[in-house]
Scaffold this motif. Structure first.
Motif, PDB file in Angstrom:
ATOM      1  N   ALA A  44       5.940 -24.814 -39.928  1.00  0.00           N
ATOM      2  CA  ALA A  44       4.939 -25.787 -40.361  1.00  0.00           C
ATOM      3  C   ALA A  44       3.923 -25.081 -41.253  1.00  0.00           C
ATOM      4  CB  ALA A  44       4.220 -26.403 -39.152  1.00  0.00           C
ATOM      5  N   ILE A  45       3.167 -25.878 -41.988  1.00  0.00           N
ATOM      6  CA  ILE A  45       2.078 -25.369 -42.827  1.00  0.00           C
ATOM      7  C   ILE A  45       0.838 -26.208 -42.540  1.00  0.00           C
ATOM      8  CG2 ILE A  45       1.255 -24.964 -45.184  1.00  0.00           C
ATOM      9  CD1 ILE A  45       3.737 -23.323 -44.564  1.00  0.00           C
ATOM     10  N   PHE A  46      -0.295 -25.532 -42.388  1.00  0.00           N
ATOM     11  CA  PHE A  46      -1.584 -26.203 -42.221  1.00  0.00           C
ATOM     12  C   PHE A  46      -2.563 -25.604 -43.219  1.00  0.00           C
ATOM     13  CE2 PHE A  46       0.556 -26.172 -38.138  1.00  0.00           C
ATOM     14  CZ  PHE A  46       0.460 -27.489 -37.723  1.00  0.00           C
ATOM     15  N   VAL A  47      -3.270 -26.445 -43.944  1.00  0.00           N
ATOM     16  CA  VAL A  47      -4.367 -25.992 -44.806  1.00  0.00           C
ATOM     17  C   VAL A  47      -5.642 -26.577 -44.224  1.00  0.00           C
ATOM     18  CG1 VAL A  47      -5.389 -26.040 -47.111  1.00  0.00           C
ATOM     19  CG2 VAL A  47      -2.898 -25.779 -46.852  1.00  0.00           C
ATOM     20  N   ILE A  48      -6.562 -25.677 -43.909  1.00  0.00           N
ATOM     21  CA  ILE A  48      -7.803 -26.043 -43.227  1.00  0.00           C
ATOM     22  C   ILE A  48      -8.976 -25.643 -44.110  1.00  0.00           C
ATOM     23  CG2 ILE A  48      -9.176 -25.649 -41.142  1.00  0.00           C
ATOM     24  CD1 ILE A  48      -6.479 -24.885 -39.764  1.00  0.00           C
ATOM     25  N   ASP A  49      -9.899 -26.566 -44.330  1.00  0.00           N
ATOM     26  CA  ASP A  49     -11.030 -26.255 -45.210  1.00  0.00           C
ATOM     27  C   ASP A  49     -12.061 -25.364 -44.514  1.00  0.00           C
ATOM     28  OD1 ASP A  49     -12.738 -27.928 -43.677  1.00  0.00           O
ATOM     29  OD2 ASP A  49     -12.559 -29.599 -45.079  1.00  0.00           O
ATOM     30  N   SER A  50     -13.085 -24.984 -45.265  1.00  0.00           N
ATOM     31  CA  SER A  50     -14.092 -24.055 -44.753  1.00  0.00           C
ATOM     32  C   SER A  50     -14.933 -24.648 -43.623  1.00  0.00           C
ATOM     33  CB  SER A  50     -14.994 -23.572 -45.889  1.00  0.00           C
ATOM     34  OG  SER A  50     -15.606 -24.680 -46.512  1.00  0.00           O
ATOM     35  N   GLY A 104     -15.829 -20.352 -42.302  1.00  0.00           N
ATOM     36  CA  GLY A 104     -16.339 -20.340 -43.665  1.00  0.00           C
ATOM     37  C   GLY A 104     -15.277 -20.090 -44.724  1.00  0.00           C
ATOM     38  N   LYS A 105     -14.068 -19.790 -44.319  1.00  0.00           N
ATOM     39  CA  LYS A 105     -12.981 -19.561 -45.274  1.00  0.00           C
ATOM     40  C   LYS A 105     -12.030 -20.752 -45.283  1.00  0.00           C
ATOM     41  CE  LYS A 105     -12.744 -14.571 -45.504  1.00  0.00           C
ATOM     42  NZ  LYS A 105     -12.853 -14.215 -46.903  1.00  0.00           N
ATOM     43  N   VAL A 106     -11.352 -20.935 -46.411  1.00  0.00           N
ATOM     44  CA  VAL A 106     -10.227 -21.861 -46.467  1.00  0.00           C
ATOM     45  C   VAL A 106      -9.056 -21.116 -45.844  1.00  0.00           C
ATOM     46  CG1 VAL A 106      -8.639 -23.060 -48.003  1.00  0.00           C
ATOM     47  CG2 VAL A 106     -11.099 -23.030 -48.521  1.00  0.00           C
ATOM     48  N   LYS A 107      -8.344 -21.790 -44.937  1.00  0.00           N
ATOM     49  CA  LYS A 107      -7.263 -21.137 -44.209  1.00  0.00           C
ATOM     50  C   LYS A 107      -5.934 -21.817 -44.514  1.00  0.00           C
ATOM     51  CE  LYS A 107     -10.287 -22.074 -41.181  1.00  0.00           C
ATOM     52  NZ  LYS A 107     -11.577 -21.961 -41.874  1.00  0.00           N
ATOM     53  N   LEU A 108      -4.967 -21.022 -44.963  1.00  0.00           N
ATOM     54  CA  LEU A 108      -3.599 -21.498 -45.081  1.00  0.00           C
ATOM     55  C   LEU A 108      -2.856 -20.854 -43.920  1.00  0.00           C
ATOM     56  CD1 LEU A 108      -1.316 -21.749 -48.178  1.00  0.00           C
ATOM     57  CD2 LEU A 108      -0.457 -20.984 -45.981  1.00  0.00           C
ATOM     58  N   ILE A 109      -2.387 -21.676 -42.992  1.00  0.00           N
ATOM     59  CA  ILE A 109      -1.656 -21.162 -41.837  1.00  0.00           C
ATOM     60  C   ILE A 109      -0.182 -21.487 -42.019  1.00  0.00           C
ATOM     61  CG2 ILE A 109      -1.368 -21.212 -39.340  1.00  0.00           C
ATOM     62  CD1 ILE A 109      -4.301 -22.015 -39.088  1.00  0.00           C
ATOM     63  N   ALA A 155       1.460 -26.878 -50.730  1.00  0.00           N
ATOM     64  CA  ALA A 155       0.511 -26.142 -49.883  1.00  0.00           C
ATOM     65  C   ALA A 155      -0.477 -25.363 -50.739  1.00  0.00           C
ATOM     66  CB  ALA A 155       1.270 -25.203 -48.940  1.00  0.00           C
ATOM     67  N   ILE A 156       0.017 -24.688 -51.775  1.00  0.00           N
ATOM     68  CA  ILE A 156      -0.858 -23.898 -52.652  1.00  0.00           C
ATOM     69  C   ILE A 156      -1.828 -24.815 -53.399  1.00  0.00           C
ATOM     70  CG2 ILE A 156      -0.904 -22.370 -54.673  1.00  0.00           C
ATOM     71  CD1 ILE A 156       0.042 -21.095 -51.961  1.00  0.00           C
ATOM     72  N   GLU A 157      -1.336 -25.966 -53.865  1.00  0.00           N
ATOM     73  CA  GLU A 157      -2.218 -26.920 -54.547  1.00  0.00           C
ATOM     74  C   GLU A 157      -3.323 -27.412 -53.614  1.00  0.00           C
ATOM     75  OE1 GLU A 157      -2.796 -27.872 -57.731  1.00  0.00           O
ATOM     76  OE2 GLU A 157      -1.449 -26.166 -58.021  1.00  0.00           O
ATOM     77  N   ALA A 158      -2.969 -27.667 -52.354  1.00  0.00           N
ATOM     78  CA  ALA A 158      -3.964 -28.121 -51.379  1.00  0.00           C
ATOM     79  C   ALA A 158      -5.053 -27.052 -51.202  1.00  0.00           C
ATOM     80  CB  ALA A 158      -3.297 -28.424 -50.034  1.00  0.00           C
ATOM     81  N   VAL A 159      -4.664 -25.792 -51.189  1.00  0.00           N
ATOM     82  CA  VAL A 159      -5.648 -24.704 -51.072  1.00  0.00           C
ATOM     83  C   VAL A 159      -6.517 -24.653 -52.319  1.00  0.00           C
ATOM     84  CG1 VAL A 159      -5.941 -22.188 -50.981  1.00  0.00           C
ATOM     85  CG2 VAL A 159      -4.247 -23.304 -49.504  1.00  0.00           C
ATOM     86  N   LYS A 160      -5.911 -24.716 -53.496  1.00  0.00           N
ATOM     87  CA  LYS A 160      -6.654 -24.591 -54.757  1.00  0.00           C
ATOM     88  C   LYS A 160      -7.708 -25.694 -54.905  1.00  0.00           C
ATOM     89  CE  LYS A 160      -3.204 -22.054 -57.391  1.00  0.00           C
ATOM     90  NZ  LYS A 160      -2.207 -22.110 -58.480  1.00  0.00           N
ATOM     91  N   ASP A 200     -13.408 -26.336 -41.169  1.00  0.00           N
ATOM     92  CA  ASP A 200     -12.396 -26.484 -40.115  1.00  0.00           C
ATOM     93  C   ASP A 200     -11.856 -27.903 -39.954  1.00  0.00           C
ATOM     94  OD1 ASP A 200     -12.425 -23.782 -39.675  1.00  0.00           O
ATOM     95  OD2 ASP A 200     -13.779 -23.885 -37.973  1.00  0.00           O
ATOM     96  N   THR A 201     -11.718 -28.586 -41.085  1.00  0.00           N
ATOM     97  CA  THR A 201     -11.033 -29.876 -41.105  1.00  0.00           C
ATOM     98  C   THR A 201      -9.679 -29.667 -41.769  1.00  0.00           C
ATOM     99  OG1 THR A 201     -13.110 -31.101 -41.230  1.00  0.00           O
ATOM    100  CG2 THR A 201     -11.120 -32.271 -41.931  1.00  0.00           C
ATOM    101  N   ILE A 202      -8.638 -30.192 -41.152  1.00  0.00           N
ATOM    102  CA  ILE A 202      -7.292 -30.067 -41.723  1.00  0.00           C
ATOM    103  C   ILE A 202      -7.200 -30.938 -42.974  1.00  0.00           C
ATOM    104  CG2 ILE A 202      -4.834 -30.488 -41.331  1.00  0.00           C
ATOM    105  CD1 ILE A 202      -5.419 -30.004 -38.306  1.00  0.00           C
ATOM    106  N   GLN A 203      -6.748 -30.330 -44.077  1.00  0.00           N
ATOM    107  CA  GLN A 203      -6.626 -31.050 -45.340  1.00  0.00           C
ATOM    108  C   GLN A 203      -5.176 -31.295 -45.749  1.00  0.00           C
ATOM    109  OE1 GLN A 203      -9.152 -32.432 -46.920  1.00  0.00           O
ATOM    110  NE2 GLN A 203     -10.594 -31.613 -45.436  1.00  0.00           N
ATOM    111  N   TYR A 204      -4.257 -30.511 -45.172  1.00  0.00           N
ATOM    112  CA  TYR A 204      -2.842 -30.633 -45.527  1.00  0.00           C
ATOM    113  C   TYR A 204      -2.009 -30.178 -44.337  1.00  0.00           C
ATOM    114  CZ  TYR A 204       1.631 -29.577 -47.806  1.00  0.00           C
ATOM    115  OH  TYR A 204       2.964 -29.516 -48.135  1.00  0.00           O
ATOM    116  N   VAL A 205      -0.953 -30.939 -44.049  1.00  0.00           N
ATOM    117  CA  VAL A 205      -0.042 -30.596 -42.950  1.00  0.00           C
ATOM    118  C   VAL A 205       1.384 -30.844 -43.408  1.00  0.00           C
ATOM    119  CG1 VAL A 205       0.724 -31.174 -40.611  1.00  0.00           C
ATOM    120  CG2 VAL A 205      -1.689 -31.329 -41.177  1.00  0.00           C
ATOM    121  N   GLU A 206       2.273 -29.909 -43.081  1.00  0.00           N
ATOM    122  CA  GLU A 206       3.702 -30.141 -43.256  1.00  0.00           C
ATOM    123  C   GLU A 206       4.425 -29.589 -42.032  1.00  0.00           C
ATOM    124  OE1 GLU A 206       7.459 -29.350 -46.286  1.00  0.00           O
ATOM    125  OE2 GLU A 206       5.681 -28.094 -46.474  1.00  0.00           O
ATOM    126  N   TYR A 207       5.009 -30.505 -41.245  1.00  0.00           N
ATOM    127  CA  TYR A 207       5.901 -30.122 -40.152  1.00  0.00           C
ATOM    128  C   TYR A 207       7.309 -30.249 -40.741  1.00  0.00           C
ATOM    129  CZ  TYR A 207       2.154 -30.875 -36.670  1.00  0.00           C
ATOM    130  OH  TYR A 207       0.990 -30.832 -35.939  1.00  0.00           O
TER     131      TYR A 207
END
Length: 172
Positions: free
Chosen positions: A136-142, A49-54, A164-169, A144-151
């Motif tokens: 790497a950076i992963f942004v995952i929506d609430s 249920g949370k947006v996750k920035l990993i 990454a921050i923009e993808a979360v916002k 659990d679908t990946i919305q942003y990836v940077e390897y």
């Protein structure tokens, strides 16, 4: 046997093999089990249920990893309670705790993939040669679908913090 991506990234110009798939935006985020401390484990489901920035780092005790975690800690304070920022490395939970205390990290949750590399293999960031996680950076929506990836192509480079921050916002 997990997929191997030979020469996918470098460390100081030397090619490394990553174990696991190369994930992309739109992929379902794979589940994983990592250590919160020596005895307690958590999984992706614990942050449902949370947006996750990993934020994935090789080791908190290196300059770029230190700077990356400090930067995301600052940003986490501004993102609100619908977002969780996780930093995952293979550092032992003791070392993560000590480092966070010394660095004043209080918003980012540090998690350790030292035991079975569940996260590293599922997210395609386990370095075969060094047994570290590749930056790497992963942004995952609430949902659990990946919305942003940077390897990061080179392990010693900084990620694109702003992207990454923009993808979360966009997700909150």
């Amino acid at each position: 046997m997990a997929q191997e991506r030979t020469g996918a990234v470098t460390f100081k110009g030397n090619p490394l093999t990553l174990i696991g798939p190369e994930l992309k935006a739109g992929d379902k985020a794979p589940n994983f089990t990592v250590n919160k401390n020596l005895l307690e484990t958590v999984s992706l489901d614990d942050y449902a249920g949370k947006v996750k920035l990993i934020s994935v780092v090789p080791s908190l005790d290196t300059g770029v990893c230190d700077a990356q975690t400090r930067r995301f800690n600052e940003e986490a304070a501004k993102l609100g309670d619908k977002v969780i920022v996780l930093t995952i490395s293979v550092d032992l939970p003791f070392a993560q705790s000590r480092w966070c205390g010394a660095a004043g990290i209080d918003k980012v949750v540090t998690l350790s993939d030292y035991k079975n590399h569940s996260f590293g293999i599922a997210y395609g960031v386990l370095q075969k040669e060094l047994h570290l996680l590749h930056r790497a950076i992963f942004v995952i929506d609430s949902n659990d679908t990946i919305q942003y990836v940077e390897y990061l192509p080179e392990m010693t480079e900084h990620p694109n913090y702003e992207a990454a921050i923009e993808a979360v916002k966009k997700l909150v």
